[in-house]
Design a protein around this motif. Structure first.
Motif, PDB file in Angstrom:
ATOM      1  N   TYR A  25       0.834  -1.205   0.000  1.00  0.00           N
ATOM      2  CA  TYR A  25       0.000   0.000   0.000  1.00  0.00           C
ATOM      3  C   TYR A  25       0.871   1.258   0.000  1.00  0.00           C
ATOM      4  N   HIS A  26       1.840   1.304   0.900  1.00  0.00           N
ATOM      5  CA  HIS A  26       2.735   2.458   0.980  1.00  0.00           C
ATOM      6  C   HIS A  26       3.692   2.504  -0.212  1.00  0.00           C
ATOM      7  N   LEU A  29       1.645   3.908  -3.019  1.00  0.00           N
ATOM      8  CA  LEU A  29       1.345   5.314  -2.758  1.00  0.00           C
ATOM      9  C   LEU A  29       2.536   6.205  -3.099  1.00  0.00           C
ATOM     10  N   THR A  32       3.714   6.183  -6.823  1.00  0.00           N
ATOM     11  CA  THR A  32       2.835   6.964  -7.702  1.00  0.00           C
ATOM     12  C   THR A  32       2.973   8.458  -7.458  1.00  0.00           C
ATOM     13  N   TYR A  47       0.154  13.607   2.207  1.00  0.00           N
ATOM     14  CA  TYR A  47       0.314  12.522   3.174  1.00  0.00           C
ATOM     15  C   TYR A  47       0.691  13.089   4.530  1.00  0.00           C
ATOM     16  N   ILE A  54      -3.308   9.320   4.264  1.00  0.00           N
ATOM     17  CA  ILE A  54      -3.408  10.282   3.169  1.00  0.00           C
ATOM     18  C   ILE A  54      -4.226  11.490   3.614  1.00  0.00           C
ATOM     19  N   THR A  72      -2.257  11.596  -7.949  1.00  0.00           N
ATOM     20  CA  THR A  72      -2.879  11.633  -6.624  1.00  0.00           C
ATOM     21  C   THR A  72      -4.070  10.691  -6.549  1.00  0.00           C
ATOM     22  N   ALA A  75      -2.943   7.023  -6.760  1.00  0.00           N
ATOM     23  CA  ALA A  75      -2.236   6.660  -5.532  1.00  0.00           C
ATOM     24  C   ALA A  75      -3.209   6.445  -4.384  1.00  0.00           C
ATOM     25  N   TYR A  76      -4.158   7.358  -4.233  1.00  0.00           N
ATOM     26  CA  TYR A  76      -5.140   7.242  -3.156  1.00  0.00           C
ATOM     27  C   TYR A  76      -6.029   6.024  -3.347  1.00  0.00           C
ATOM     28  N   TYR A  79      -4.122   2.948  -2.472  1.00  0.00           N
ATOM     29  CA  TYR A  79      -3.769   2.945  -1.052  1.00  0.00           C
ATOM     30  C   TYR A  79      -4.929   2.435  -0.201  1.00  0.00           C
ATOM     31  N   ARG A 112       1.926  -2.846  -6.696  1.00  0.00           N
ATOM     32  CA  ARG A 112       0.818  -2.947  -5.737  1.00  0.00           C
ATOM     33  C   ARG A 112       0.257  -4.357  -5.646  1.00  0.00           C
TER      34      ARG A 112
END
Length: 126
Positions: A25-26, A29, A32, A47, A54, A72, A75-76, A79, A112
């Motif tokens: 996940y990180h 994030l 990206t 972040y 986030i 963004t 990535a979100y 995440y 991911r």
């Protein structure tokens, strides 16, 4: 991993190290968010390093460009599943993967979802 430039690579490595969490996940994030220079420059708008989460308020910042917004939103989403309800169109694969960052977004999916994207050895089609 493939990086867009040395700044992307340096950002990713430093951010993962500073957070101290190396789950997918990180990794996804920060990989990206590191693609776009504006996201790298404004990482503290995106972040919360003290609470490890986030910041949705980062989406509405005046510095956001088309490219940084795509980074963004993707990535979100990767995440925690976040979907931008204001304009779903901006965060669809159709729009994201046709962007200038599309190649790196494909790399991101591999990062991911490592188990799902590994090349299967001796795959047989019958």
């Amino acid at each position: 991993m493939k990086y867009i430039n040395q700044e992307h690579q340096k950002f990713y490595q430093q951010t993962i190290k500073s957070v101290g969490i190396k789950d997918t996940y990180h990794q996804a994030l920060f990989y990206t968010l590191g693609i776009d220079k504006d996201c790298r420059s404004h990482i503290h708008d995106l972040y919360d390093f003290q609470n490890y989460r986030i910041k949705l308020s980062g989406i509405n910042q005046p510095w956001q460009t088309t490219g940084s917004m795509q980074c963004t939103l993707l990535a979100y989403n990767l995440y925690n599943g976040y979907v931008y309800k204001k304009d779903y169109q901006e965060s669809t694969p159709y729009d994201l993967f046709s962007s200038e960052y599309g190649f790196y977004f494909i790399e991101l999916v591999k990062l991911r979802y490592p188990n799902q994207t590994k090349l299967k050895e001796k795959q047989v089609i019958r």
